[in-house]
Each structure stands twice: as C-alpha cells, then as structure tokens.
Scaffold this motif. Structure first.
Motif, PDB file in Angstrom:
ATOM      1  N   ASN A   1     -38.799  74.991 -83.512  1.00 23.39           N
ATOM      2  CA  ASN A   1     -38.005  73.652 -83.748  1.00 23.39           C
ATOM      3  C   ASN A   1     -36.777  73.903 -82.879  1.00 23.39           C
ATOM      4  OD1 ASN A   1     -36.662  71.346 -84.252  1.00 23.39           O
ATOM      5  ND2 ASN A   1     -38.203  71.060 -85.960  1.00 23.39           N
ATOM      6  N   VAL A   2     -36.492  73.495 -81.810  1.00 25.88           N
ATOM      7  CA  VAL A   2     -35.010  73.616 -81.188  1.00 25.88           C
ATOM      8  C   VAL A   2     -33.984  73.010 -81.924  1.00 25.88           C
ATOM      9  CG1 VAL A   2     -35.700  71.536 -79.644  1.00 25.88           C
ATOM     10  CG2 VAL A   2     -33.920  73.324 -78.858  1.00 25.88           C
ATOM     11  N   TRP A   3     -34.325  71.716 -82.659  1.00 25.94           N
ATOM     12  CA  TRP A   3     -33.209  71.203 -83.411  1.00 25.94           C
ATOM     13  C   TRP A   3     -33.014  71.772 -84.661  1.00 25.94           C
ATOM     14  CZ3 TRP A   3     -31.801  67.902 -79.952  1.00 25.94           C
ATOM     15  CH2 TRP A   3     -32.688  67.192 -79.219  1.00 25.94           C
ATOM     16  N   LEU A   4     -33.783  72.409 -85.200  1.00 26.88           N
ATOM     17  CA  LEU A   4     -33.469  73.503 -86.229  1.00 26.88           C
ATOM     18  C   LEU A   4     -32.312  74.542 -85.618  1.00 26.88           C
ATOM     19  CD1 LEU A   4     -33.316  74.507 -89.182  1.00 26.88           C
ATOM     20  CD2 LEU A   4     -35.493  75.811 -88.483  1.00 26.88           C
ATOM     21  N   LEU A   5     -32.438  74.934 -84.659  1.00 27.09           N
ATOM     22  CA  LEU A   5     -31.796  75.846 -84.010  1.00 27.09           C
ATOM     23  C   LEU A   5     -30.387  75.216 -83.628  1.00 27.09           C
ATOM     24  CD1 LEU A   5     -33.678  77.883 -81.467  1.00 27.09           C
ATOM     25  CD2 LEU A   5     -32.087  79.012 -83.070  1.00 27.09           C
ATOM     26  N   LEU A   6     -30.403  74.006 -83.264  1.00 24.48           N
ATOM     27  CA  LEU A   6     -29.167  73.385 -82.861  1.00 24.48           C
ATOM     28  C   LEU A   6     -28.425  73.042 -84.111  1.00 24.48           C
ATOM     29  CD1 LEU A   6     -30.477  71.169 -79.916  1.00 24.48           C
ATOM     30  CD2 LEU A   6     -28.820  73.114 -79.753  1.00 24.48           C
ATOM     31  N   GLY A   7     -29.104  72.629 -85.136  1.00 26.54           N
ATOM     32  CA  GLY A   7     -28.353  72.286 -86.446  1.00 26.54           C
ATOM     33  C   GLY A   7     -27.742  73.570 -86.951  1.00 26.54           C
TER      34      GLY A   7
END
Length: 430
Positions: free
Chosen positions: A111-117
């Motif tokens: 999940n790219v959004w977890l990484l960015l978060g």
C-alpha cells in the motif's frame, strides 16, 4: 611550506576538541548511514510497488507539509523548552517511525499510501529535531569555529549519504527493504546515547508560555529585518526547487542506464554522487573560514550547482547513444554539484547562526530547515510531474538552466546580498 598549505586546505578539526560536539559528531558517523538507507529505501519501495516516478515524486508533497508545520512550530518550541529534552524526545520519535517502516516491509506491505503516511510522520519528528540541533551548536562552540563545525557536520552527513545508497543498492535486491529499515532503527540509538549525555540547555531569555502561531510570526518578523539572511533562503530555494533531480533517479537508473527497477548499482551511484561531491568539498573545506565575501561566494556556488545539473540532464539525454560514457559524465556532474552545494550550505548556515540571538535562534533554524529540507521535497513533486510530461533528461537539464537564471536575477535584485562580507580575526571569522 607545502605542509602548511595542505593544512590550510583540509578541514578544520578544532571543533572536535569540545567533548559534547565530538560525541554528537561521532554518533552521526554511525547514525547517518542508517538514515540514508531509509532515504533510499522509501522511494525505491514506492517505485517497485507503482512503477511510477510521479508516485515517487509524491514523497516531496508528503514530506513537505510536516516539514513546514512542524519545522516552524518545532523552532518555536526550541526557543522555550530545554533543548536537550527536545532532542531526546524527537530522537525517540525517529526511532519509533523507523521501526514502523521495518514492520510494514516485513509484513509485505504493498500500500503506497501507508508508506507515504509513515514518511510524513517521520518527517514531522525530523522537522522538530533539526532546528533544535542547529540551535544547540552556538551554545557549544565559539562563533569563529561555527563554519568549520558546520563543514564537519555536513561532511559526515554526506559521507553517510554515499555509503547509504551504495549499501542500499547492493542489499535491496538481496535482503529486501525490511533489513534497511531495521539497520536505520538500530543505528539511531547511537545518537540517542550522545544526546542524553549533553548538559541541560535552557534557552537564554526564553519566551514565557506555550509557543504558538505568535511565536512563529515573531521569528519571521525578525528575519524580515535581516534581508541578507532572507535572501540566503531565497537563493537556496531556487537551487533546490529547480535543480534537485533526485526523484528522477529510479527511472533514470532503470530506463536510461539499464538498471533493475528495484534498485541496483547504477541507482546507488546516482544517489551517492551528490554526497560524494559534498564529501570531497568538505575534506578540502579549510578555506571556508577565510572567505570574507560570503554572499558572493554563495551566489557563485549556486551558479556552479545549476550548470552541473544542466550537464547532468544533457548526459541523461544522450545515454541511448553512449550509455557508459554518459553515465560517467552524469555522475561527474552530480559530484561537482555536490561540492558546490556543500560550500554554499556552510556559508549560509554560519551566517544564520552568528546573526541571531539565542532567544530567537530556534525559530530561525526552523525556517532554515523548512527551506533546506522543504526545497528538495518541492523539487521531487516538480521534477516527477515534469518528467511525466517532457522526460527525465529535459526535466533535469531545464531545471539546471532555471537555477542559473533565477540566481543571477536574485543577485541583481538584491545587491546587498552579493556585497555582504565578514571580517576575519586571527582565529577565524567574526
């Protein structure tokens, strides 16, 4: 005579005589390598998950917002609370976020959004930690040693930025991302140990109450009355926003120079080249304490940076014809740019540290970290989006040209910055 001249060229190590500075500096040797592993692993993991430089560029946006908010607020906090306590708390926060990076990678997160978060949370702690650390330095050392101390700090940081990408490029295909994040987590304990052993560092003439928006505004008001310092931020933004092509490195390594999409040697070399230039510049930084026309020196350094980034973009554009030769030229341009950027940063940091009183130093360092660390984040977004439209070569070369134009225009618009100079005493710059 020859030995004396060589000593004048190499880095000034007098700041290391102070035990507290020496302890922090030695801890950074260990910590910086681990931190740079994460710096490389995050964009590499995002690119592996998405295959898109635009998504990699989003790290700029997700890093910029917390840098602005917490950098400014963190600088205000550093002008009220004991700075040793601030460093302990933020270092613990950095350890925690690095551990979470390890956990998501170990669980096979896609999940790219977890990484960015997670990246945003990490940058928030970083944004409070760095203004506090910079505000501490003038309390440990006399003013004439600050240029040398800043050069030593940046040399270690950039040396880690060489080792980190090289190690990461080799280890990512073999061990995976989780090991890089774990190394970062463990090495941060070295900094925690050094910070705990600092003396109490209460702020001289500290403001009363809980710092908020008013405290931040007071910092900007102080800066407004010092146009030379304000201009040092402007030219650095020009250099970084238009001239930092790091968001393009994954795609350039893979598409232009034939590396694997998950990393590899070329990817590591691209990330390591700018820091390598900075280390070379730092090793031979004995001259920085003898420069009187610091404003003019900053302008020259940034123009050199812009020309080097233009050359880098042109080399990438010609990679399909002479791949190996162009790779060598591209890396050389990044090295030259790194050396110029190191010198520019040493001058700008010293100018800021010596101009501010202790009561406002944290807030000005907060603005400084927003500019220095925020500029490359904006560049990630700008270069990622530009590359999607015109290609990586045109985005990098065009950005370098804009750096030269913007810097020259700024120098013409504010000639007092170019004329700014300091006088030297026997022991150093006053």
């Amino acid at each position: 005579m020859i030995v004396r001249r060589l000593r004048a060229l190499v880095a000034d190590t007098r700041p290391l005589r102070d035990e507290h500075f020496r302890r922090l500096w030695l801890a950074n040797i260990v910590t910086v390598v681990g931190a740079q592993l994460t710096v490389v692993a995050v964009p590499a993991q995002i690119y592996q998950v998405t295959g898109s430089s635009a998504y990699v560029g989003l790290t700029g946006l997700f890093g910029l917002v917390p840098l602005i908010v917490f950098g400014l607020w963190g600088g205000a906090l550093a002008d009220v609370f004991d700075r040793r306590t601030m460093l302990i708390c933020t270092t613990l926060g950095l350890i925690g976020t690095s551990a979470l990076f390890w956990l998501q990678a170990a669980m096979g997160n896609t999940n790219v959004w977890l990484l960015l978060g997670l990246f945003s949370v990490q940058q928030a702690f970083f944004a409070v930690n760095q203004p506090t650390r910079s505000a501490v330095l003038p309390r440990l050392l006399p003013p004439e040693l600050l240029p040398a101390a800043n050069s030593l700090n940046m040399t270690i940081f950039q040396a880690g930025a060489i080792g980190g990408p090289l190690v990461a490029g080799v280890l990512i295909p073999v061990l995976g991302f989780e090991w890089l994040y774990l190394i970062d987590t463990v090495t941060l304990f070295a900094t925690l140990s050094a910070v705990v052993r600092l003396p109490r560092l209460p702020v001289e003439d500290a403001a009363k109450g809980t710092p908020g928006l008013r405290s931040v505004i007071e910092g900007f008001t102080y800066l407004k009355g010092h146009p030379v310092l304000l201009m040092s931020f402007v030219v650095d933004l020009i250099a970084m926003v238009f001239g930092m092509p790091r968001a393009l490195f994954p795609e350039i390594a893979h598409v232009s120079f034939g590396g694997p999409d998950e990393g590899g040697l070329v990817f590591a070399l691209l990330f390591a080249a700018i820091p390598a230039g900075a280390v070379i510049g730092g090793v031979f930084s004995g001259w920085v304490s003898r420069v009187e026309r610091q404003g003019y020196a900053v302008i020259v350094c940034i123009v050199v940076w812009g020309v080097a980034m233009t050359g880098f973009g042109l080399a990438v554009g010609l990679a399909d014809r002479w791949q190996q030769v162009m790779l060598g030229i591209a890396l050389l341009m990044l090295v030259i740019g790194g050396a110029a950027d190191m010198a520019s940063a040493a001058f700008r940091t010293s100018m800021l540290q010596t101009a501010a009183t202790d009561a406002v130093r944290g807030r000005l360092q907060g603005v400084f970290i927003v500019v220095v660390a925020g500029g490359p984040r904006i560049a990630d977004v700008v270069h990622g989006a530009s590359a999607a439209m015109v290609g990586t070569a045109a985005a990098a070369a065009g950005g370098g040209i804009l750096v030269v134009i913007g810097t020259v225009a700024a120098a013409i618009a504010v000639p007092s910055f170019v004329r700014y100079r300091v006088t030297r005493s026997v022991s150093g710059v006053q």
